[in-house]
Scaffold this active site. Structure first.
Site, PDB file in Angstrom:
ATOM      1  N   HIS A  99       0.846  -1.195   0.000  1.00 31.03           N
ATOM      2  CA  HIS A  99       0.000   0.000   0.000  1.00 31.03           C
ATOM      3  C   HIS A  99       0.874   1.235   0.000  1.00 31.03           C
ATOM      4  O   HIS A  99       1.934   1.231   0.628  1.00 31.03           O
ATOM      5  CB  HIS A  99      -0.920   0.004   1.235  1.00 31.03           C
ATOM      6  CG  HIS A  99      -2.081   0.931   1.085  1.00 31.03           C
ATOM      7  ND1 HIS A  99      -2.006   2.263   1.418  1.00 31.03           N
ATOM      8  CD2 HIS A  99      -3.339   0.717   0.614  1.00 31.03           C
ATOM      9  CE1 HIS A  99      -3.178   2.824   1.165  1.00 31.03           C
ATOM     10  NE2 HIS A  99      -4.002   1.925   0.674  1.00 31.03           N
ATOM     11  N   GLU A 156      -7.844  -5.308  -0.186  1.00 25.78           N
ATOM     12  CA  GLU A 156      -8.405  -6.082  -1.290  1.00 25.78           C
ATOM     13  C   GLU A 156      -8.301  -7.594  -1.077  1.00 25.78           C
ATOM     14  O   GLU A 156      -9.084  -8.350  -1.638  1.00 25.78           O
ATOM     15  CB  GLU A 156      -7.701  -5.724  -2.614  1.00 25.78           C
ATOM     16  CG  GLU A 156      -7.572  -4.245  -2.898  1.00 25.78           C
ATOM     17  CD  GLU A 156      -8.896  -3.575  -3.161  1.00 25.78           C
ATOM     18  OE1 GLU A 156      -9.938  -4.223  -2.936  1.00 25.78           O
ATOM     19  OE2 GLU A 156      -8.899  -2.402  -3.565  1.00 25.78           O
TER      20      GLU A 156
HETATM   21  N1  COA Z   1       3.981  -7.706  -4.739  1.00 25.88           N
HETATM   22  C1  COA Z   1       5.330  -7.705  -4.939  1.00 25.88           C
HETATM   23  N2  COA Z   1       6.106  -6.628  -4.758  1.00 25.88           N
HETATM   24  C2  COA Z   1       5.509  -5.490  -4.376  1.00 25.88           C
HETATM   25  C3  COA Z   1       4.120  -5.415  -4.150  1.00 25.88           C
HETATM   26  C4  COA Z   1       3.357  -6.585  -4.348  1.00 25.88           C
HETATM   27  N3  COA Z   1       2.052  -6.588  -4.153  1.00 25.88           N
HETATM   28  N4  COA Z   1       3.801  -4.148  -3.785  1.00 25.88           N
HETATM   29  C5  COA Z   1       4.953  -3.459  -3.788  1.00 25.88           C
HETATM   30  N5  COA Z   1       5.967  -4.263  -4.140  1.00 25.88           N
HETATM   31  C6  COA Z   1       7.376  -3.890  -4.206  1.00 25.88           C
HETATM   32  C7  COA Z   1       7.694  -3.133  -5.488  1.00 25.88           C
HETATM   33  O1  COA Z   1       8.064  -4.017  -6.520  1.00 25.88           O
HETATM   34  C8  COA Z   1       8.830  -2.250  -5.051  1.00 25.88           C
HETATM   35  O2  COA Z   1      10.000  -3.016  -5.017  1.00 25.88           O
HETATM   36  P1  COA Z   1      11.426  -2.358  -5.372  1.00 25.88           P
HETATM   37  O3  COA Z   1      11.674  -1.358  -4.253  1.00 25.88           O
HETATM   38  O4  COA Z   1      12.366  -3.515  -5.360  1.00 25.88           O
HETATM   39  O5  COA Z   1      11.274  -1.688  -6.706  1.00 25.88           O
HETATM   40  C9  COA Z   1       8.473  -1.901  -3.605  1.00 25.88           C
HETATM   41  O6  COA Z   1       7.653  -2.968  -3.145  1.00 25.88           O
HETATM   42  C10 COA Z   1       7.720  -0.590  -3.455  1.00 25.88           C
HETATM   43  O7  COA Z   1       6.623  -0.583  -4.373  1.00 25.88           O
HETATM   44  P2  COA Z   1       6.013   0.714  -5.059  1.00 25.88           P
HETATM   45  O8  COA Z   1       5.508   0.347  -6.414  1.00 25.88           O
HETATM   46  O9  COA Z   1       6.959   1.857  -4.949  1.00 25.88           O
HETATM   47  O10 COA Z   1       4.813   0.991  -4.099  1.00 25.88           O
HETATM   48  P3  COA Z   1       3.586   1.923  -4.418  1.00 25.88           P
HETATM   49  O11 COA Z   1       3.309   2.700  -3.196  1.00 25.88           O
HETATM   50  O12 COA Z   1       3.752   2.705  -5.679  1.00 25.88           O
HETATM   51  O13 COA Z   1       2.454   0.854  -4.741  1.00 25.88           O
HETATM   52  C11 COA Z   1       0.607  -0.565  -4.685  1.00 25.88           C
HETATM   53  C12 COA Z   1       1.388   0.535  -3.930  1.00 25.88           C
HETATM   54  C13 COA Z   1      -0.682  -0.842  -3.936  1.00 25.88           C
HETATM   55  C14 COA Z   1       0.260  -0.069  -6.113  1.00 25.88           C
HETATM   56  C15 COA Z   1       1.477  -1.834  -4.773  1.00 25.88           C
HETATM   57  O14 COA Z   1       1.796  -2.276  -3.473  1.00 25.88           O
HETATM   58  C16 COA Z   1       0.814  -2.939  -5.588  1.00 25.88           C
HETATM   59  O15 COA Z   1       0.953  -2.943  -6.812  1.00 25.88           O
HETATM   60  N6  COA Z   1       0.105  -3.915  -4.921  1.00 25.88           N
HETATM   61  C17 COA Z   1      -0.568  -4.963  -5.626  1.00 25.88           C
HETATM   62  C18 COA Z   1      -1.912  -4.490  -6.139  1.00 25.88           C
HETATM   63  C19 COA Z   1      -2.911  -4.233  -5.040  1.00 25.88           C
HETATM   64  O16 COA Z   1      -3.063  -5.025  -4.114  1.00 25.88           O
HETATM   65  N7  COA Z   1      -3.634  -3.115  -5.179  1.00 25.88           N
HETATM   66  C20 COA Z   1      -4.645  -2.703  -4.227  1.00 25.88           C
HETATM   67  C21 COA Z   1      -4.187  -1.559  -3.398  1.00 25.88           C
HETATM   68  S1  COA Z   1      -5.310  -1.204  -2.068  1.00 25.88           S
END
Ligand code: COA
Length: 386
Positions: free
Chosen positions: A269, A323
């Site tokens: 998140h 979710e």
């Molecule tokens: N699975 C695997 N790796 C994940 C992850 C996941 N669900 N969520 C984050 N990461 C990793 C990223 O690859 C990144 O790794 P890195 O530092 O090696 O590049 C790190 O964690 C940080 O991720 P980042 O994309 O910067 O976080 P964000 O704040 O932009 O993204 C979400 C937040 C929710 C978009 C992200 O966690 C995600 O895509 N989750 C899966 C989809 C989901 O459940 N969405 C519903 C949200 S309520």
């Protein structure tokens, strides 16, 4: 997408986008996510104070008006919800024209937009509370109508004597729902109603800040919610659990997914760096509502995913988000996976409209700046010379 061969290279290497992380772009009294503590507050009430205790309509009143309603106020709000569950024929005809395999989020976005175009008398003015109620009440009606039409069934008109959760299931399935189905749905809707300045709420506030109308603001918000980084995830959680299939396959499946660079749906998140409090409540609900086999699969997947994410992404503080267990709860209520994201929107329509009302009450056009990293000294070459 590949760039065309003639596209100019940027003059400076663009900085890694921060996605406005940590930027304060609005003031609100509606809700706040305490990311470090894993707390969510609606107008001063911790979410644990409300979940399972307050009805959808009570929490809607809290967000829109600022206080929990007294009995007369609640009766009045329920009456207004009941009176607004009927869709104009032109909206139903528009939904009828959609292909049966249309994504329900696209159908919802189209329906909300159509309501604005058809019911001009209702949604043309500056957004107010009556408009918010009217539009929020149309969300379940739009979805249930599309859900039935795509199965070749006729829409079921809404009933004024049912509450929002009961009526949504009634309009979807055509029979009065049992309490074991509408109650968890109602708690789910309360949990998802608002969540600080998330991407779709920001979208709604940006649109409202241009003095646009409520239907436009919420149409844009539905579009923002559709993406899997936001509200599109629970359908993908169900796909993931179905693909895993059995408890024995959890480890191999998750390991392979992470090896191939996939993100595990339902984890991570932008704001929470502790467990999402809604995930904790939904986990408990999923345990009661879903079959023991499905809950075991979900729980084993969660446990292994958390361990693997901690191993592979140390320090990123990736926890279960809302979710993950939404999928088990909504499946137990009887909804198919592709109806999960728009059901999230049924709840968030209240939060979005409350934010729109707050925005218009203290409006200033939201218009940020971009950093220009292109060149500035080109001269025009006529087409014959290019
Ligand atoms: N699975 C695997 N790796 C994940 C992850 C996941 N669900 N969520 C984050 N990461 C990793 C990223 O690859 C990144 O790794 P890195 O530092 O090696 O590049 C790190 O964690 C940080 O991720 P980042 O994309 O910067 O976080 P964000 O704040 O932009 O993204 C979400 C937040 C929710 C978009 C992200 O966690 C995600 O895509 N989750 C899966 C989809 C989901 O459940 N969405 C519903 C949200 S309520």
């Amino acid at each position: 997408m590949s760039h065309s061969a003639t596209a100019p290279a940027p003059t400076t290497e663009p900085p890694k986008p921060n996605g406005l992380e940590g930027v304060v772009a609005a003031s609100t009294e509606l809700s706040h996510v305490f990311g470090e503590e894993g707390r969510l507050v609606y107008r001063g009430y911790d979410i644990h104070e409300l979940a399972g205790k307050a009805s959808f309509e009570e929490v809607a009143h809290l967000l829109w008006v600022g206080t929990l309603p007294n009995r007369a106020e609640l009766a009045d709000l329920k009456e207004k919800f009941g009176a607004n569950r009927i869709l104009p024929d032109a909206v139903i005809d528009g939904l009828r024209a959609l292909p049966e395999n249309a994504n329900p989020m696209d159908a919802l976005r189209t329906g909300v937009s159509l309501v604005g175009a058809v019911e001009t008398g209702l949604f043309d003015d500056e957004p107010d509370l009556d408009e918010a109620i009217a539009l929020a009440a149309r969300f379940p009606a739009i979805l249930a109508t599309f859900f039935r039409l795509r199965q070749g069934k006729e829409p079921v008109p809404g009933r004024a004597d049912l509450n929002t959760a009961q009526n949504y299931l009634y309009q979807l399935f055509g029979t009065e729902p049992e309490e074991r189905h509408w109650k968890p749905l109602e708690t789910y809707l309360v949990l998802l109603m608002d969540h600080g300045l998330n991407a779709s709420t920001f979208t709604a506030r940006v649109i409202a800040s241009t003095d646009s109308d409520l239907s436009s603001a919420l149409t844009g918000a539905v579009g923002a919610l559709k993406g899997p980084a936001h509200g599109g995830a629970p359908a993908k959680v169900l796909d993931m659990l179905n693909a895993i299939g059995t408890v024995d396959n959890v480890d191999a499946w998750l390991t392979n997914a992470l090896d191939t660079g996939e993100r595990l749906m339902g984890f991570g998140h932008r704001v929470y760096k502790a467990e999402d409090p809604r995930a904790e409540i939904l986990r408990g609900m999923a345990e009661t509502a879903s079959t023991p086999e499905f809950f075991a699969l979900s729980k084993t997947t969660e446990d292994r995913a958390l361990a693997l994410l901690d191993e592979r992404k140390p320090g990123r503080r990736l926890y279960t988000n809302v979710e993950f267990y939404s999928a088990a709860v909504l499946a137990a209520v009887g909804l198919p996976g592709d109806m999960f994201p728009p059901t999230f929107a049924v709840a968030r329509a209240v939060g979005w409209s409350a934010h729109v009302l707050e925005q218009v009450a203290h409006n200033r056009l939201i218009r940020p700046q971009s950093e220009y990293i292109g060149v500035t000294d080109k001269t025009f070459t006529p087409i014959a010379d290019r």
